[in-house]
Design a protein around this motif. Structure first.
Motif, PDB file in Angstrom:
ATOM      1  N   PHE A   1       0.831  -1.205   0.000  1.00  0.00           N
ATOM      2  CA  PHE A   1       0.000   0.000   0.000  1.00  0.00           C
ATOM      3  C   PHE A   1       0.866   1.255   0.000  1.00  0.00           C
ATOM      4  N   GLU A   2       2.015   1.199   0.649  1.00  0.00           N
ATOM      5  CA  GLU A   2       2.908   2.365   0.699  1.00  0.00           C
ATOM      6  C   GLU A   2       3.618   2.598  -0.632  1.00  0.00           C
ATOM      7  N   THR A   3       4.013   1.506  -1.290  1.00  0.00           N
ATOM      8  CA  THR A   3       4.657   1.601  -2.609  1.00  0.00           C
ATOM      9  C   THR A   3       4.005   0.556  -3.510  1.00  0.00           C
ATOM     10  N   PRO A   4       2.869   0.884  -4.105  1.00  0.00           N
ATOM     11  CA  PRO A   4       2.106  -0.109  -4.878  1.00  0.00           C
ATOM     12  C   PRO A   4       2.894  -0.654  -6.071  1.00  0.00           C
ATOM     13  N   PRO A   5       3.056  -1.967  -6.149  1.00  0.00           N
ATOM     14  CA  PRO A   5       3.710  -2.556  -7.322  1.00  0.00           C
ATOM     15  C   PRO A   5       2.769  -2.511  -8.522  1.00  0.00           C
ATOM     16  N   GLU A   6       3.299  -2.679  -9.692  1.00  0.00           N
ATOM     17  CA  GLU A   6       2.475  -2.662 -10.904  1.00  0.00           C
ATOM     18  C   GLU A   6       1.424  -3.773 -10.836  1.00  0.00           C
TER      19      GLU A   6
ATOM     20  N   ILE B   1     -14.440   7.755 -10.406  1.00  0.00           N
ATOM     21  CA  ILE B   1     -15.080   6.498 -10.799  1.00  0.00           C
ATOM     22  C   ILE B   1     -14.540   6.052 -12.161  1.00  0.00           C
ATOM     23  N   ILE B   2     -14.162   4.793 -12.251  1.00  0.00           N
ATOM     24  CA  ILE B   2     -13.583   4.236 -13.478  1.00  0.00           C
ATOM     25  C   ILE B   2     -14.466   3.086 -13.966  1.00  0.00           C
ATOM     26  N   ASP B   3     -14.913   3.147 -15.234  1.00  0.00           N
ATOM     27  CA  ASP B   3     -15.651   2.042 -15.844  1.00  0.00           C
ATOM     28  C   ASP B   3     -14.660   1.010 -16.358  1.00  0.00           C
ATOM     29  N   ASN B   4     -14.772  -0.205 -15.865  1.00  0.00           N
ATOM     30  CA  ASN B   4     -13.863  -1.269 -16.267  1.00  0.00           C
ATOM     31  C   ASN B   4     -14.379  -1.996 -17.510  1.00  0.00           C
ATOM     32  N   PRO B   5     -13.486  -2.591 -18.300  1.00  0.00           N
ATOM     33  CA  PRO B   5     -13.895  -3.297 -19.517  1.00  0.00           C
ATOM     34  C   PRO B   5     -14.866  -4.441 -19.264  1.00  0.00           C
ATOM     35  N   ASP B   6     -14.832  -5.017 -18.068  1.00  0.00           N
ATOM     36  CA  ASP B   6     -15.705  -6.168 -17.788  1.00  0.00           C
ATOM     37  C   ASP B   6     -17.098  -5.751 -17.318  1.00  0.00           C
ATOM     38  N   GLY B   7     -17.413  -4.463 -17.376  1.00  0.00           N
ATOM     39  CA  GLY B   7     -18.742  -4.012 -16.983  1.00  0.00           C
ATOM     40  C   GLY B   7     -18.851  -3.571 -15.539  1.00  0.00           C
ATOM     41  N   THR B   8     -17.830  -3.848 -14.741  1.00  0.00           N
ATOM     42  CA  THR B   8     -17.807  -3.379 -13.353  1.00  0.00           C
ATOM     43  C   THR B   8     -17.181  -1.983 -13.321  1.00  0.00           C
ATOM     44  N   TYR B   9     -17.119  -1.409 -12.139  1.00  0.00           N
ATOM     45  CA  TYR B   9     -16.444  -0.120 -12.015  1.00  0.00           C
ATOM     46  C   TYR B   9     -15.645  -0.100 -10.729  1.00  0.00           C
ATOM     47  N   SER B  10     -14.682   0.791 -10.696  1.00  0.00           N
ATOM     48  CA  SER B  10     -13.852   0.960  -9.510  1.00  0.00           C
ATOM     49  C   SER B  10     -13.751   2.447  -9.209  1.00  0.00           C
ATOM     50  N   ILE B  11     -13.272   2.763  -8.017  1.00  0.00           N
ATOM     51  CA  ILE B  11     -13.123   4.148  -7.601  1.00  0.00           C
ATOM     52  C   ILE B  11     -11.677   4.332  -7.165  1.00  0.00           C
ATOM     53  N   ALA B  12     -10.942   5.128  -7.927  1.00  0.00           N
ATOM     54  CA  ALA B  12      -9.491   5.214  -7.779  1.00  0.00           C
ATOM     55  C   ALA B  12      -9.047   5.724  -6.415  1.00  0.00           C
ATOM     56  N   ASN B  13      -9.839   6.561  -5.769  1.00  0.00           N
ATOM     57  CA  ASN B  13      -9.433   7.096  -4.466  1.00  0.00           C
ATOM     58  C   ASN B  13     -10.362   6.664  -3.339  1.00  0.00           C
ATOM     59  N   SER B  14     -10.903   5.454  -3.473  1.00  0.00           N
ATOM     60  CA  SER B  14     -11.755   4.905  -2.412  1.00  0.00           C
ATOM     61  C   SER B  14     -10.940   4.669  -1.146  1.00  0.00           C
ATOM     62  N   GLY B  15     -11.621   4.613  -0.020  1.00  0.00           N
ATOM     63  CA  GLY B  15     -10.946   4.301   1.229  1.00  0.00           C
ATOM     64  C   GLY B  15     -10.920   2.803   1.466  1.00  0.00           C
ATOM     65  N   ILE B  16      -9.789   2.294   1.908  1.00  0.00           N
ATOM     66  CA  ILE B  16      -9.632   0.854   2.141  1.00  0.00           C
ATOM     67  C   ILE B  16      -9.092   0.646   3.547  1.00  0.00           C
ATOM     68  N   GLY B  17      -9.729  -0.253   4.302  1.00  0.00           N
ATOM     69  CA  GLY B  17      -9.257  -0.444   5.664  1.00  0.00           C
ATOM     70  C   GLY B  17      -9.771  -1.687   6.335  1.00  0.00           C
ATOM     71  N   LEU B  18      -9.395  -1.813   7.594  1.00  0.00           N
ATOM     72  CA  LEU B  18      -9.760  -2.944   8.436  1.00  0.00           C
ATOM     73  C   LEU B  18     -10.559  -2.459   9.633  1.00  0.00           C
ATOM     74  N   ILE B  19     -11.545  -3.256  10.024  1.00  0.00           N
ATOM     75  CA  ILE B  19     -12.303  -3.010  11.255  1.00  0.00           C
ATOM     76  C   ILE B  19     -12.218  -4.285  12.088  1.00  0.00           C
ATOM     77  N   ILE B  20     -11.738  -4.176  13.306  1.00  0.00           N
ATOM     78  CA  ILE B  20     -11.626  -5.337  14.197  1.00  0.00           C
ATOM     79  C   ILE B  20     -12.469  -5.041  15.425  1.00  0.00           C
ATOM     80  N   MET B  21     -13.462  -5.881  15.679  1.00  0.00           N
ATOM     81  CA  MET B  21     -14.437  -5.586  16.727  1.00  0.00           C
ATOM     82  C   MET B  21     -14.633  -6.740  17.700  1.00  0.00           C
ATOM     83  N   PRO B  22     -14.932  -6.439  18.961  1.00  0.00           N
ATOM     84  CA  PRO B  22     -15.283  -7.481  19.921  1.00  0.00           C
ATOM     85  C   PRO B  22     -16.680  -8.006  19.636  1.00  0.00           C
TER      86      PRO B  22
END
Length: 317
Positions: free
Chosen positions: A59-64, A180-201
């Motif tokens: 995540f800090e240095t994304p590989p290709e 928002i990016i339209d992908n060739p397979d009909g799905t889409y992605s969001i280039a600056n979406s937030g990604i994370g972990l939630i750990i809960m009791p």
């Protein structure tokens, strides 16, 4: 040990641990107390956070070609020098009462610690725990056993989920529409979406009543990997003109225990305010009580008798 002896020992232990009730059947074991389970869960979670890491270097240095998926592994062997999850984790305390789970223990505001990590901070703002969100997620036990997932973006109202999930997502930042990016397979992605972990009791999850007992044991801490793409600000779940976040009248981060007309609603028709179009049960829709003759919502909400309780929550007005 011979099989017959083992069976006898297991049978004896079962007899000792299952006391018969007056009808001759086994007595049900009552649910554990939140105040007992919460510190045990926190100890388990902290041990997990100190002995595991995620692929932070990617995540800090994304590989290709990096797919921005979080991968968790144990700190051991060739990974012995990795940075533990605990160093990246932030925490927030959320209070839980036994009534949230329909229990009669009478426990109020038992502190539970929720941990979260932002592997990639989103480019937008953060939702509230009452908003509708566009996201992907994967839920699992601490040992990695999955129990639920959504591989493509889908809309989800946080208020209809377990408390730890909704409060955790509210700590993340979403993406922005221009990314928002339209992908060739009909799905889409969001280039600056937030990604994370939630750990809960477990007290912020399913506690004693998991959604799938064959996969999620009782009192299990949970992990959610989340990608947050967007959200609807001031979501109004029941379309009554009051944003759902404002229907958390006691401000405890849980919408299910705010029900102004609880005493007059039928037992099988009780609705928390965020799901109820007539919050005070006086027969006048909430939207009508907060709107002028042209249908415009009046701010601040009308309070005809000046008692500090707006009309939409006051059955006498």
């Amino acid at each position: 040990m011979k099989y017959g002896v083992l069976v006898f020992i297991c049978f004896a232990v079962t007899l000792l641990s299952c006391k018969n009730d007056d009808d001759g059947g086994p007595e049900a074991i009552p649910p554990s107390l939140l105040s007992d389970v919460a510190p045990e869960d926190d100890e388990t979670i902290r041990e997990f956070l100190n002995t595991h890491f995620y692929n932070y270097e990617e995540f800090e240095t994304p590989p290709e070609g990096f797919d921005y998926r979080i991968v968790i592994d144990t700190i051991a062997g060739e990974n012995a020098d990795k940075r533990p999850l605990m160093e990246d984790a932030e925490s927030v305390t959320v209070n839980v009462s036994s009534s949230f789970f329909g229990l009669s223990a009478g426990e109020e505001d038992i502190a539970h610690k929720l941990y979260y990590i932002e592997a990639r901070e989103g480019g937008g703002e953060s939702p509230t725990y009452a908003d509708s969100t566009l996201l992907k997620y994967e839920g699992s036990l601490l040992n990695g056993t999955p129990f639920d997932q959504r591989a493509e973006f889908a809309w989800q109202e946080l208020s209809f989920n377990v408390q730890g999930y909704s409060n955790g997502v509210a700590k993340m930042k979403a993406g922005t529409p221009d990314q928002i990016i339209d992908n060739p397979d009909g799905t889409y992605s969001i280039a600056n979406s937030g990604i994370g972990l939630i750990i809960m009791p477990s007290g912020l999850g399913y506690f004693h009543n998991p959604r799938d007992a064959s996969v999620i044991p009782r009192y299990s801490p949970l992990i959610f990997k989340v990608e947050l793409g967007a959200f609807v600000e001031d979501t109004d779940s029941d379309n009554d003109g009051i944003p759902s976040i404002q229907e958390d009248l006691n401000g405890n981060g849980y919408l299910g225990d705010d029900n102004t007309d609880f005493d007059v609603e039928p037992f099988n028709g009780r609705l928390a305010n965020f799901r109820d179009a007539d919050d005070d049960g006086d027969g006048i829709p909430t939207r009508d009580e907060i709107s002028d003759e042209n249908g415009n919502i009046i701010i601040p909400y009308p309070d005809a008798d000046g008692d500090g309780v707006p009309d939409y929550l006051d059955p006498d007005n």
